[in-house]
Design a protein around this motif. Structure first.
Motif, PDB file in Angstrom:
ATOM      1  N   ALA A  84      92.283  67.109 -50.860  1.00 32.18           N
ATOM      2  CA  ALA A  84      92.307  67.438 -52.286  1.00 32.18           C
ATOM      3  C   ALA A  84      93.722  67.823 -52.694  1.00 32.18           C
ATOM      4  N   VAL A  85      94.179  67.253 -53.795  1.00 32.77           N
ATOM      5  CA  VAL A  85      95.497  67.544 -54.359  1.00 32.77           C
ATOM      6  C   VAL A  85      95.261  68.152 -55.738  1.00 32.77           C
ATOM      7  N   THR A  86      95.868  69.303 -55.975  1.00 34.86           N
ATOM      8  CA  THR A  86      95.642  70.060 -57.213  1.00 34.86           C
ATOM      9  C   THR A  86      96.931  70.203 -58.010  1.00 34.86           C
ATOM     10  N   ASN A  87      96.790  70.113 -59.332  1.00 36.33           N
ATOM     11  CA  ASN A  87      97.886  70.355 -60.271  1.00 36.33           C
ATOM     12  C   ASN A  87      97.537  71.639 -61.025  1.00 36.33           C
ATOM     13  N   GLU A  88      98.278  72.703 -60.782  1.00 40.34           N
ATOM     14  CA  GLU A  88      98.008  73.980 -61.451  1.00 40.34           C
ATOM     15  C   GLU A  88      98.687  74.124 -62.797  1.00 40.34           C
ATOM     16  N   SER A  89      99.494  73.161 -63.184  1.00 40.41           N
ATOM     17  CA  SER A  89     100.257  73.315 -64.419  1.00 40.41           C
ATOM     18  C   SER A  89      99.409  73.001 -65.646  1.00 40.41           C
ATOM     19  N   ARG A  90      99.991  73.240 -66.791  1.00 43.44           N
ATOM     20  CA  ARG A  90      99.329  72.965 -68.068  1.00 43.44           C
ATOM     21  C   ARG A  90      99.572  71.542 -68.553  1.00 43.44           C
ATOM     22  N   ARG A  91     100.345  70.773 -67.764  1.00 40.67           N
ATOM     23  CA  ARG A  91     100.666  69.396 -68.128  1.00 40.67           C
ATOM     24  C   ARG A  91     100.221  68.447 -67.032  1.00 40.67           C
ATOM     25  N   ALA A  92      99.869  67.245 -67.423  1.00 39.13           N
ATOM     26  CA  ALA A  92      99.552  66.210 -66.438  1.00 39.13           C
ATOM     27  C   ALA A  92     100.820  65.866 -65.660  1.00 39.13           C
ATOM     28  N   VAL A  93     100.649  65.462 -64.418  1.00 39.45           N
ATOM     29  CA  VAL A  93     101.773  65.068 -63.572  1.00 39.45           C
ATOM     30  C   VAL A  93     101.554  63.622 -63.138  1.00 39.45           C
ATOM     31  N   ASN A  94     102.547  62.782 -63.375  1.00 36.48           N
ATOM     32  CA  ASN A  94     102.484  61.386 -62.971  1.00 36.48           C
ATOM     33  C   ASN A  94     102.726  61.321 -61.461  1.00 36.48           C
ATOM     34  N   LEU A  95     101.704  60.931 -60.689  1.00 37.24           N
ATOM     35  CA  LEU A  95     101.825  60.854 -59.240  1.00 37.24           C
ATOM     36  C   LEU A  95     102.181  59.444 -58.763  1.00 37.24           C
ATOM     37  N   ASN A  96     102.514  58.549 -59.663  1.00 38.93           N
ATOM     38  CA  ASN A  96     102.863  57.192 -59.272  1.00 38.93           C
ATOM     39  C   ASN A  96     104.018  57.218 -58.268  1.00 38.93           C
ATOM     40  N   GLY A  97     103.791  56.621 -57.100  1.00 38.69           N
ATOM     41  CA  GLY A  97     104.815  56.582 -56.063  1.00 38.69           C
ATOM     42  C   GLY A  97     104.771  57.752 -55.094  1.00 38.69           C
ATOM     43  N   TRP A  98     103.962  58.779 -55.369  1.00 38.11           N
ATOM     44  CA  TRP A  98     103.808  59.892 -54.432  1.00 38.11           C
ATOM     45  C   TRP A  98     103.012  59.391 -53.227  1.00 38.11           C
ATOM     46  N   THR A  99     103.186  60.043 -52.086  1.00 40.39           N
ATOM     47  CA  THR A  99     102.469  59.631 -50.882  1.00 40.39           C
ATOM     48  C   THR A  99     101.770  60.811 -50.222  1.00 40.39           C
ATOM     49  N   LEU A 100     100.701  60.471 -49.525  1.00 40.17           N
ATOM     50  CA  LEU A 100      99.939  61.418 -48.718  1.00 40.17           C
ATOM     51  C   LEU A 100      99.837  60.775 -47.345  1.00 40.17           C
ATOM     52  N   SER A 101     100.317  61.471 -46.305  1.00 38.99           N
ATOM     53  CA  SER A 101     100.323  60.862 -44.971  1.00 38.99           C
ATOM     54  C   SER A 101      99.868  61.851 -43.911  1.00 38.99           C
ATOM     55  N   ASP A 102      99.454  61.295 -42.766  1.00 43.50           N
ATOM     56  CA  ASP A 102      99.040  62.115 -41.632  1.00 43.50           C
ATOM     57  C   ASP A 102     100.137  62.092 -40.569  1.00 43.50           C
ATOM     58  N   ALA A 103      99.905  62.806 -39.466  1.00 42.75           N
ATOM     59  CA  ALA A 103     100.905  62.913 -38.400  1.00 42.75           C
ATOM     60  C   ALA A 103     101.171  61.569 -37.732  1.00 42.75           C
ATOM     61  N   ALA A 104     100.186  60.667 -37.721  1.00 39.19           N
ATOM     62  CA  ALA A 104     100.345  59.360 -37.082  1.00 39.19           C
ATOM     63  C   ALA A 104     101.066  58.352 -37.986  1.00 39.19           C
TER      64      ALA A 104
END
Length: 164
Positions: free
Chosen positions: A69-89
């Motif tokens: 789960a990824v959370t945005n605590e701010s009062r504005r939307a955040v553009n996650l285009n191009g962000w990555t989520l990866s594991d140790a492998a």
């Protein structure tokens, strides 16, 4: 005052000014590591479910029970285009054309599914998250935004990102 005392005072004053400049420069750099340069929000890994064990562990249903789960605590939307989520492998999921709403959370599931505002799917056919692993969230510039590690005893370590 003697010349040596004045010289010492000047050196201390100069050293203090340099130290203040270094601290002032380091603070924005540390904050920039937590956010995309495009928003003032705090985005972080808020929860992980890595258990997909047992007989049906390779089924799509079991794979979709694995999520980060990824959370945005701010009062504005955040553009996650191009962000990555990866594991140790090195298994990496890249966010495409996705904006995380203000004060919203999205779950990134391992298996196949239809993306919604609150659930995204990696469309994988095998497990990503192991019993001992690390999830890394990076922004579109490759900067580490948050990192969460756990082991088989469910010890969790958070780095970066805001915690409650």
């Amino acid at each position: 005052m003697s010349v040596s005392v004045l010289t010492t005072v000047r050196r201390l004053t100069a050293a203090t000014a340099v130290a203040a400049a270094v601290v002032g420069a380091a603070l924005p750099a540390a904050a920039a590591g937590r956010h995309s340069g495009r928003s003032h929000g705090v985005v972080y890994i808020s929860d992980v479910r890595h258990d997909a064990t047992g007989r049906g562990a390779r089924s799509n249903g079991a794979l979709n029970q694995q999520w980060v789960a990824v959370t945005n605590e701010s009062r504005r939307a955040v553009n996650l285009n191009g962000w990555t989520l990866s594991d140790a492998a090195g298994h990496t999921f890249t966010f495409r054309h996705y904006s995380l709403g203000a004060r919203a959370t999205v779950r990134v599931h391992t298996g196949v599914g239809h993306d919604t505002r609150s659930d995204l799917f990696q469309d994988r056919r095998s497990q990503v998250w192991d019993r001992s692993d690390t999830a890394r969230l990076r922004n579109d510039r490759g900067r580490l935004v948050d990192l969460v590690s756990w082991n088989r005893h469910r010890t969790t370590t958070h780095t970066g990102g805001h915690r409650h």
